[in-house]
Design an enzyme around this catalytic site. Structure first.
Site, PDB file in Angstrom:
ATOM      1  CG  ASN A 144      -1.840  -1.186   1.238  1.00 30.08           C
ATOM      2  OD1 ASN A 144      -2.109  -1.762   0.184  1.00 30.08           O
ATOM      3  ND2 ASN A 144      -2.307  -1.571   2.408  1.00 30.08           N
ATOM      4  CB  VAL A 145       1.111   4.074  -2.095  1.00 28.48           C
ATOM      5  CG1 VAL A 145       1.923   3.093  -2.928  1.00 28.48           C
ATOM      6  CG2 VAL A 145      -0.288   4.266  -2.714  1.00 28.48           C
ATOM      7  CG  HIS A 161       3.922  -1.368  -4.786  1.00 35.22           C
ATOM      8  ND1 HIS A 161       2.743  -2.061  -4.762  1.00 35.22           N
ATOM      9  CD2 HIS A 161       4.848  -2.223  -5.282  1.00 35.22           C
ATOM     10  CE1 HIS A 161       2.926  -3.288  -5.238  1.00 35.22           C
ATOM     11  NE2 HIS A 161       4.197  -3.409  -5.552  1.00 35.22           N
ATOM     12  CB  CYS A 223      16.902  20.057 -11.143  1.00 37.46           C
ATOM     13  SG  CYS A 223      15.635  18.819 -11.462  1.00 37.46           S
ATOM     14  N   GLY A 260      -4.900  -9.085   3.638  1.00 33.28           N
ATOM     15  CA  GLY A 260      -5.594  -8.187   2.720  1.00 33.28           C
ATOM     16  C   GLY A 260      -4.952  -8.046   1.358  1.00 33.28           C
ATOM     17  N   GLY A 288     -12.058 -13.354  -0.037  1.00 30.83           N
ATOM     18  CA  GLY A 288     -12.019 -13.778  -1.440  1.00 30.83           C
ATOM     19  C   GLY A 288     -10.763 -14.579  -1.727  1.00 30.83           C
ATOM     20  CB  CYS A 304      -7.693  -6.946   8.130  1.00 27.83           C
ATOM     21  SG  CYS A 304      -7.541  -7.496   6.427  1.00 27.83           S
TER      22      CYS A 304
HETATM   23 ZN    ZN Z   1      14.831  18.050  -9.424  1.00 26.55          ZN
END
Ligand code: ZN
Length: 314
Positions: A144-145, A161, A223, A260, A288, A304
């Site tokens: 998860n993010v 991730h 940059c 999960g 599932g 969960c």
């Molecule tokens: Zn940069």
């Protein structure tokens, strides 16, 4: 036998509650959780035995742990994003190559951010953080993010991730907090407004083309390069050093619990294969079927947040 660990936690509304079971209301947050059978006390006992026998437990989590915090997953039947809409996630190659794709992505992400960033851990996240505090959890790997494990206090953690709460410059590689970028968006787009119409697992929302085209996206302030959330998009690969690191943690572990995840994505599934090679016992908690049900010694189809707080990690 719901346990209270005698801890207090802050809820989404900012008040402190004394019990893990009160963390997450069933109201709006239940919207994205697939239906599941009632808790089976025999299965709970089996998971308790599995956890009690584990001395170096590795836990891998996926989108299914965060649906109870109100974040939809992609693949669940009827309630996942794929089932409810024709939306598909942004592809890495498109994002890197095409400025308009980045503009559309960031415009949607700008609208979704206040809601996405405000999601709070649910009892499952708190339980895993508690297991770590008590020395039960050897390592936690999440697909998860959403930063919910970090918000719950987990530290022995690899975000496979990446995390939506960080921004990466594609030019110089500088990492900056996502919250700071939100302030830059607001300065550049003082009169721009749009409403969020449904949130995706990565904080993406639905917008019209007109809304997207008038949205201004700032470059890297160091940059001038293009900015990307510090997450692995579909079509990209996980950093090989990170993959090696997790393979080592799996090899050092003595058991693996999946929480999960349907394990459809190879970036997570490969660690199941490593665990299988090492002949580690594997337990899977997911509503599932999963890609690895036949490799698991224990499979549980429960929420969960209902199940994990019942387990005594000592
Ligand atoms: Zn940069």
């Amino acid at each position: 036998m719901r346990m209270s660990f005698g801890l207090t936690f802050r809820t989404a509304k900012g008040c402190w509650v004394p019990n893990l079971s009160q963390q997450c209301s069933r109201g709006s947050t239940g919207l994205f959780v697939p239906p599941s059978p009632p808790l089976d006390s025999e299965k709970v006992k089996e998971l308790q035995r599995f956890i009690t026998l584990s001395k170096r437990l590795l836990v891998m989590t996926g989108a299914g742990i965060s649906t109870e915090s109100g974040i939809p997953d992609y693949r669940s039947e009827k309630v996942g994003l794929y089932a409810r809409t024709d939306r598909r996630p942004t592809q890495h190659g498109d994002f890197v190559r095409i400025a308009q794709i980045r503009q559309r992505y960031w415009a949607r992400n700008f609208v979704g951010w206040p809601q996405f960033s405000s999601h709070q851990p649910n009892p499952a996240h708190w339980a895993l953080s508690n297991w770590e505090r008590l020395g039960k959890l050897y390592w936690l790997v999440t697909q998860n993010v959403d930063a919910l494990h970090t918000k719950a206090g987990s530290q022995r953690l690899t975000e496979l991730h990446g995390c939506m709460h960080r921004v990466l410059c594609l030019g110089c590689g500088e990492q900056t907090p996502r919250g700071a970028l939100q302030e830059r968006f607001e300065v550049l787009n003082p009169t721009w407004s749009a409403e969020a119409h449904g949130l995706a697992p990565d904080g993406d929302v639905f917008l019209t083309e007109e809304q997207v085209q008038s949205f201004r996206v700032p470059p890297c302030s160091r940059c001038g390069g293009p900015l990307k959330p510090d997450v692995v998009f579909f079509g990209d690969t996980v950093n090989p050093d990170k993959v090696d690191f997790v393979h080592r943690r799996v090899k050092e572990a003595d058991s693996l619990l999946v929480v999960g995840s349907s394990l459809q994505v190879y970036s997570g599934y490969r660690f199941i294969l490593t665990a299988q090679e090492k002949k580690l016992p594997i337990a899977i908690l997911n509503i599932g079927p999963t890609r690895s049900d036949d490799l698991a010694c224990l499979k549980l189809d429960s929420r969960c947040g209902d199940l994990l707080p019942l387990i005594d990690p000592r």
